[in-house]
Design an enzyme around this catalytic site. Structure first.
Site, PDB file in Angstrom:
ATOM      1  N   SER A 137      20.507  -0.987  34.051  1.00 42.08           N
ATOM      2  CA  SER A 137      20.295  -0.913  35.502  1.00 42.08           C
ATOM      3  C   SER A 137      20.546  -2.222  36.229  1.00 42.08           C
ATOM      4  O   SER A 137      20.670  -2.227  37.451  1.00 42.08           O
ATOM      5  CB  SER A 137      18.857  -0.469  35.778  1.00 42.08           C
ATOM      6  OG  SER A 137      17.943  -1.488  35.412  1.00 42.08           O
ATOM      7  N   CYS A 181      -5.751  -3.495   2.103  1.00 39.30           N
ATOM      8  CA  CYS A 181      -5.523  -3.583   3.547  1.00 39.30           C
ATOM      9  C   CYS A 181      -6.813  -3.682   4.350  1.00 39.30           C
ATOM     10  O   CYS A 181      -7.388  -4.748   4.490  1.00 39.30           O
ATOM     11  CB  CYS A 181      -4.676  -2.394   4.009  1.00 39.30           C
ATOM     12  SG  CYS A 181      -3.900  -2.660   5.627  1.00 39.30           S
ATOM     13  N   SER A 184      15.709  -3.021  31.304  1.00 39.56           N
ATOM     14  CA  SER A 184      16.882  -2.607  30.534  1.00 39.56           C
ATOM     15  C   SER A 184      17.629  -3.829  30.003  1.00 39.56           C
ATOM     16  O   SER A 184      18.238  -3.781  28.925  1.00 39.56           O
ATOM     17  CB  SER A 184      17.813  -1.728  31.378  1.00 39.56           C
ATOM     18  OG  SER A 184      18.289  -2.425  32.510  1.00 39.56           O
ATOM     19  N   GLU A 201       0.843  -1.199   0.000  1.00 39.94           N
ATOM     20  CA  GLU A 201       0.000   0.000   0.000  1.00 39.94           C
ATOM     21  C   GLU A 201       0.881   1.252   0.000  1.00 39.94           C
ATOM     22  O   GLU A 201       1.858   1.340   0.745  1.00 39.94           O
ATOM     23  CB  GLU A 201      -0.887  -0.027   1.243  1.00 39.94           C
ATOM     24  CG  GLU A 201      -1.916   1.079   1.313  1.00 39.94           C
ATOM     25  CD  GLU A 201      -2.863   0.908   2.501  1.00 39.94           C
ATOM     26  OE1 GLU A 201      -3.852   1.651   2.575  1.00 39.94           O
ATOM     27  OE2 GLU A 201      -2.604   0.023   3.347  1.00 39.94           O
TER      28      GLU A 201
END
Length: 710
Positions: free
Chosen positions: A359, A174, A364, A45
């Site tokens: 951390s 779509c 993380s 698209e």
């Protein structure tokens, strides 16, 4: 027989407003389709402009340049002896439409506008385009630059189908596949045998099976050949378009492309016998009855065929056999989707790499492992000879534009990580030795360039300045301080980490005698954002966040998977660690806990998020559902307290979503403000009317339960 045809559909990694790059990828896909013997090629698209142009679709330049690209395609050798289904925006009578342009042997046969526009969730097509009226067909007068090439003054525009010498082709775009009255129904009853769907569909965890099942069930009921094309990659926004181009015949998948890939162009082809469609339909008497009453589509004739028409030529060709569709587990989707998104963002932003405050916690850690997954994918594609990946990684691995090694081929993901991925543990006196060691061990395992620092002196300087100005010394809660003091002292640490992160991201390449700067990665998960359990402008404020749309429970499952799949036994230590921000002092009687701080568990947050966004529940309807769902473990008054607590904190923290780091979209309950989740950011947090109704019903249900037990 003379009824065998070869068709092609594709996934392209298009980039919004990158007209030159988009053109090259379109031409390459046509070349690849022709090399594999296809006579019909279907693309994604709005592939000429890229799907995610947003308000650029309101600019006249976008439409002018799209026609310029189309002019190049029409004059290309690639377009010769091919039927092409190409996506572009078109303005007709002063109205903008999302269109398919059907090209047959370098002539425009039909412009087919989209009938039903996507206008929910991540999509705002009604902001840019108008929907076309079903079955309506008009004349479209071509721009003069196109008239000179094709010698056509006008072509049909509208909801029509294309008749070749041997079959009939119809388009849907779509969203039209997902609507109740999809265009393929009417087209199929009117004799259309080949359906093209040119899509810009984004990735969400566990979403692919819905798309595949819709296509399979459509062709199983109707009979026909369905060619699904999709964009693949990050075209400049939070979405990752997950490709998976496929070809389905009479309900069976016969060809399927990759869902996650670093390839810019992927073409999927299949060979089928048109007689298989006709015999499949002939066995359904009810279809014939419905077809006889169906409204006819206007047909546009083209003087070409998809089949050879020669009986002998078919004898040596074997049609493509059906196969089971391929699905990734959610853990694999997390490993692959955000990693591909990060790669596109890195190579297209022209930055030197990524920086992550590491951390020692699972969030993380997940972000770091996703970057490691990206490095693994880069090595795999480079080893396979992907020239675009090789060009990009050679540029990224060089210290300067003048030092690029044209022969470099990476072989170790850790080598790439050490160059383009910097991690840093930003400790204070409240940090534990365990989290510091976990961060260090993970960095060593994945190969990132790791730094370790203590920021106590900086924190004390800020607190000292406040004391100098006010004469007051704030204290933590465990030292007798108030809630306001306790929160302020935590936020100082969190916000200083953001400041340090950007300083290190800008200067670490310079320290390592390299050029450029690093993009800062955030690592707040979707549940923390929903609850507002993050500090505004702390280290969750970053350039992009690969896990911002992923739940805590899914991240834990991903880390468990990645420990085995990526041979990272260190990840087991993260799974065993309790989630904590480590912003308050630890004593014999107190250890800070995320879930205690939030007043709710991460699993509960996932439930609240799905009910609030996906099932569109306000406070009262959420209580009404959960009072039954949790009846086996909680009294109605306890359910009421939990629901009210969630909506209170959701309300007072909603303003944080206005500055939320742009995140990879992976969950349908993302609270991403003004982009996906269109809700206010200033609420009356008392929810007086709603909470009163909850309390009334909870009291009545408690009383009823008490009387029945006696």
């Amino acid at each position: 027989m003379g009824h065998l045809i070869t068709v092609a559909t594709c996934s392209l990694n298009q980039w919004a407003m990158d007209f030159d790059g988009n053109l090259q990828r379109i031409l390459e896909s046509i070349r690849m389709a022709k090399e594999q013997g296809a006579k019909l090629r279907v693309g994604p698209e709005l592939e000429i402009t890229g799907y995610g142009c947003q308000d650029h679709f309101l600019e006249g330049d976008t439409y002018y340049h799209a026609w310029e690209v189309m002019a190049v395609i029409l004059q290309s050798e690639e377009a010769k002896d091919m039927i092409l289904d190409i996506g572009m925006p078109i303005m007709h009578k002063g109205v903008k439409y999302n269109c398919r342009v059907i090209v047959s042997d370098r002539q425009i046969a039909l412009i087919r506008p989209k009938l039903y526009l996507a206008n929910d969730g991540n999509y705002r097509e009604l902001r840019f385009f108008a929907p076309w009226v079903p079955k309506k067909v008009e004349k479209f007068y071509l721009p003069r630059m196109i008239q000179k090439i094709t010698q056509q003054s006008h072509v049909p525009i509208g909801d029509a189908v294309v008749s070749t010498l041997d079959t009939c082709i119809g388009c849907e775009t779509c969203e039209e596949l997902f609507t109740p009255n999809s265009p393929h129904i009417g087209m199929g009853l009117d004799g259309v045998e080949i359906f093209t769907n040119c899509s810009g569909s984004h990735h969400e965890l566990r979403k692919l099976n819905l798309r595949i099942e819709l296509i399979k069930s459509a062709m199983m009921k109707l009979g026909g050949l369905y060619l699904y094309a999709n964009q693949q990659g990050c075209d400049g926004d939070r979405l990752y378009y997950d490709g998976c181009a496929m070809i389905v015949l009479n309900g069976d998948v016969i060809a399927q492309g990759s869902q996650f890939s670093l390839r810019d162009v992927e073409v999927v082809t299949a060979t089928i016998d048109l007689e298989d469609i006709r015999s499949y339909r002939a066995r359904m008497a009810s279809r014939g009855i419905q077809a006889s009453f169906s409204e006819a589509y206007e047909r546009v004739d083209v003087d070409s065929a998809l089949s050879s028409g020669e009986n002998d030529s078919d004898l040596h060709v074997q049609p493509t056999a059906p196969k089971e569709p391929r699905y990734h587990t959610p853990e694999e989707e997390i490993a692959l989707g955000p990693a591909c998104w990060l790669w596109d963002y890195l190579r297209r932003s022209k930055t030197a790499g990524y920086f992550l405050p590491l951390s020692g916690g699972i969030d993380s850690c997940s972000t770091a492992v996703i970057v490691a997954s990206m490095c693994r994918l880069v090595v795999q594609e480079a080893q396979a000879g992907n020239q675009q990946v090789l060009a990009d990684i050679r540029r990224l691995m060089a210290d300067s534009p003048d030092s690029i090694d044209p022969s470099y081929v990476p072989s170790d993901p850790r080598e790439i990580a050490n160059k383009i991925f910097c991690t840093c543990y930003m400790g204070t006196e409240n940090s534990s030795k365990e989290t510091r060691q976990r961060a260090k061990d993970l960095a060593a395992a994945i190969g990132s360039y790791h730094t370790d620092l203590n920021m106590d002196s900086v924190v004390k300087s800020i607190v000292g300045l406040f004391t100098l100005v006010t004469g007051r010394v704030p204290s933590f809660k465990v030292h007798g301080g108030s809630v306001a003091e306790n929160l302020a002292l935590q936020n100082i640490q969190a916000r200083l980490r953001m400041l340090l992160a950007y300083m290190f991201a800008q200067l670490l390449p310079w320290c390592r005698s390299s050029t450029g700067s690093l993009l800062v990665l955030g690592s707040a998960n979707v549940d923390e954002s929903l609850r507002g359990y993050l500090t505004k402008y702390d280290c969750s404020s970053a350039d992009i966040n690969p896990i911002g749309g992923i739940s805590k429970s899914d991240l834990r499952s991903f880390i468990s998977y990645a420990g085995h799949a990526f041979d990272l036994p260190i990840l087991n230590d993260f799974l065993d660690a309790p989630p904590t921000a480590e912003l308050e002092p630890t004593t014999e009687d107190y250890v800070q806990s995320d879930e205690q701080d939030m007043g709710m568990t991460y699993d509960e947050l996932t439930v609240y998020g799905r009910l609030r966004k996906i099932e569109r529940c306000g406070p009262y309807s959420m209580f009404s559902k959960l009072v039954h769902t949790w009846a086996d473990k909680l009294r109605p008054s306890e359910v009421a307290a939990k629901v009210k607590r969630f909506f209170f904190y959701y309300s007072i923290n909603r303003h944080k979503m206005t500055t939320l780091t742009p995140s990879y979209h992976a969950e349908a309950y993302s609270p991403d403000d003004n982009r996906f989740d269109l809700r206010p950011f200033l609420y009356n947090a008392s929810w007086k009317w709603q909470f009163n109704r909850i309390d009334q019903d909870a009291a009545r249900l408690d009383a009823s339960a008490a009387s029945s037990s006696t």
